[in-house]
Design a protein around this motif. Structure first.
Motif, short mmCIF file in Angstrom:
data_model
loop_
_atom_site.label_atom_id
_atom_site.label_comp_id
_atom_site.label_asym_id
_atom_site.label_seq_id
_atom_site.Cartn_x
_atom_site.Cartn_y
_atom_site.Cartn_z
N LEU A 1 0.81 -1.22 0.00
CA LEU A 1 0.00 0.00 0.00
C LEU A 1 0.85 1.27 0.00
N GLN A 2 2.15 1.14 0.01
CA GLN A 2 3.01 2.33 0.02
C GLN A 2 2.80 3.18 -1.22
N THR A 3 2.34 2.57 -2.31
CA THR A 3 2.11 3.33 -3.54
C THR A 3 0.65 3.74 -3.71
N ALA A 4 -0.16 3.48 -2.70
CA ALA A 4 -1.58 3.82 -2.78
C ALA A 4 -1.78 5.33 -2.75
N ARG A 5 -2.86 5.81 -3.35
CA ARG A 5 -3.10 7.25 -3.46
C ARG A 5 -3.48 7.88 -2.13
N SER A 6 -4.37 7.19 -1.40
CA SER A 6 -4.81 7.76 -0.13
C SER A 6 -5.31 6.66 0.79
N VAL A 7 -4.68 6.53 1.94
CA VAL A 7 -5.08 5.52 2.91
C VAL A 7 -5.33 6.23 4.24
#
Length: 426
Positions: free
Chosen positions: A189-195
């Motif tokens: 999830l490090q490359t996810a847009r918004s968490v």
């Protein structure tokens, strides 16, 4: 034609109609109870319709109704959005309109909790049975442990307070995570847009439902279950303590029948005067080969905003979701495809070849309260196992065991209040 002599005398001669995960599970437990069982499926093998596109989720804790407060608003607002979790097709019949109004009627908290409790009770029982089957047969169906329900905004995260209270009440293991905590748990999830954060369920899992169903078929076949494919049952006729099944010009006699034919169940049941408010809801999956393992998810994921799931199936990722209402074909709706692809790009954009993915769409059988119907009917020796909706695999084994126990004259191992036709007679 199915030769009558194939149904050799045994404790009882029982026919199961339907070769999906529900029918296959039912046939297995009936054989385990000592009955002579024949499974009839109109396609060429088991798991060729709804089960083929199963999401892969074995999410006991999140087995709750889709319909929540604001569902009508969500459906109609989706008409003007490029992406939507629920799609309203213009070709709606009067019966579907009535079902839709009932499905989206404001779910009072008490009623929502009641339906949720019934689904969860059955799903938890199913999970216990699945764990035992894994031990007994050393099954490997590309299963993985852990589910992460993700939230895009702080508002979504804050709204989980009632859900967390319910999970605590049910003793469901879970942990609330902020954005950093979610990314630490699932590095992809490090490359996810918004968490904004997530709810982590360490005891929940995912796997390949089609593979599991075919493994169960092999076990059932070794136990004596007879399989008859490319056979369509036209009608069932209970009389004189037995049941006649009309198949073309032939008639097959059995001691009992279990109707577990998914969306096709309503047609058969109408012919014996049983009107089950079952609707076919179209849903979608895409299955993509992983290309970058270092950024591929290890946990199953559930996107709270779009009600889309992502499950790791070996070297593939399956993305599933969307409820399209009123569709009568198997065409791909552009909005549905955009929604699924948006979720993949938001969470794991570089993990798989999504644009070269295998597409699937099909109908799942759903009741307005989303709780399945299991057990005896008012017609002698006709039983049902229908209406499991999008949580079919999560509830399949428990539902099948209940039907097998009833047909064997045994009391079910769990409380079946609210899971039978009796709830429509109240």
């Amino acid at each position: 034609m199915i030769p009558q002599e194939l149904l050799k005398p045994a404790t009882r001669q029982i026919v199961v109609i339907g070769g999906g995960i529900i029918g296959m599970s039912t046939a297995y437990f009936l054989a385990q109870a000592g009955h002579q069982v024949a499974l009839i499926e109109q396609h060429r093998n088991v798991a060729e319709v709804s089960t083929l596109g199963n999401s892969g989720m074995l999410a006991t804790a999140s087995t709750t109704p889709w319909a929540v407060n604001g569902m009508r608003k969500r459906i109609f607002s989706g008409l003007f959005s490029q992406e939507a979790s629920t799609i309203l097709n213009a070709r709606l019949s009067p019966s579907l309109w009535r079902w839709l109004m009932r499905w989206t009627s404001k779910p009072e908290l008490q009623r929502y909790q009641l339906h949720s409790e019934r689904m969860h009770r059955l799903a938890r029982y199913s999970q216990q049975i699945l764990l035992q089957l894994q031990l007994d047969y050393q099954l490997d169906f590309e299963q993985s442990s852990g589910l992460l329900q993700l939230f895009r905004t702080e508002k979504e995260l804050a709204a989980t307070a009632p859900l967390q209270a319910l999970l605590t009440e049910r003793n469901v293991a879970h942990r609330l995570l902020d954005g950093a905590g979610a990314q630490a748990l699932e590095p992809a999830l490090q490359t996810a847009r918004s968490v904004a954060g997530g709810l982590y369920f360490p005891e929940l899992s995912s796997g390949n439902c089609t593979l599991f169903t075919k493994q169960l078929k092999a076990i059932a076949q070794a136990s004596g279950v007879q399989f008859h494919f490319d056979v369509r049952v036209d009608a069932i006729d209970p009389h004189d303590g037995r049941v006649a099944l009309k198949i073309g010009d032939d008639v097959l006699q059995a001691d009992a029948v279990v109707v577990a034919a998914g969306t096709g169940s309503a047609r058969l049941l109408r012919k014996i005067g049983l009107k089950v408010p079952l609707q076919a809801v179209k849903t979608y999956t895409i299955t993509a080969a992983i290309k970058n393992y270092e950024v591929a998810p290890k946990l199953a994921l559930q996107d709270d905003a779009y009600k889309v799931t992502m499950a790791r199936l070996g070297e593939r990722i399956r993305v599933a979701g969307i409820a399209e209402l009123g569709a009568r074909d198997t065409g791909i709706d552009d909005k549905a495809l955009r929604t699924l692809l948006k979720v993949t790009q938001d969470w794991y954009p570089d993990a798989a070849n999504y644009h070269n993915a295998q597409m699937w769409t099909g109908n799942i059988p759903m009741l307005a309260d989303e709780v399945p119907l299991i057990g005896a009917t008012s017609s002698s020796n006709v039983y049902i196992n229908v209406g499991h909706g999008g949580s079919g695999w999560s509830m399949a084994l428990g539902a099948a065991k209940i039907v097998a126990d009833q047909l064997s004259g045994r009391l079910p191992e769990i409380d079946i209040d609210g899971l039978t036709l009796a709830r429509y007679r109240r």
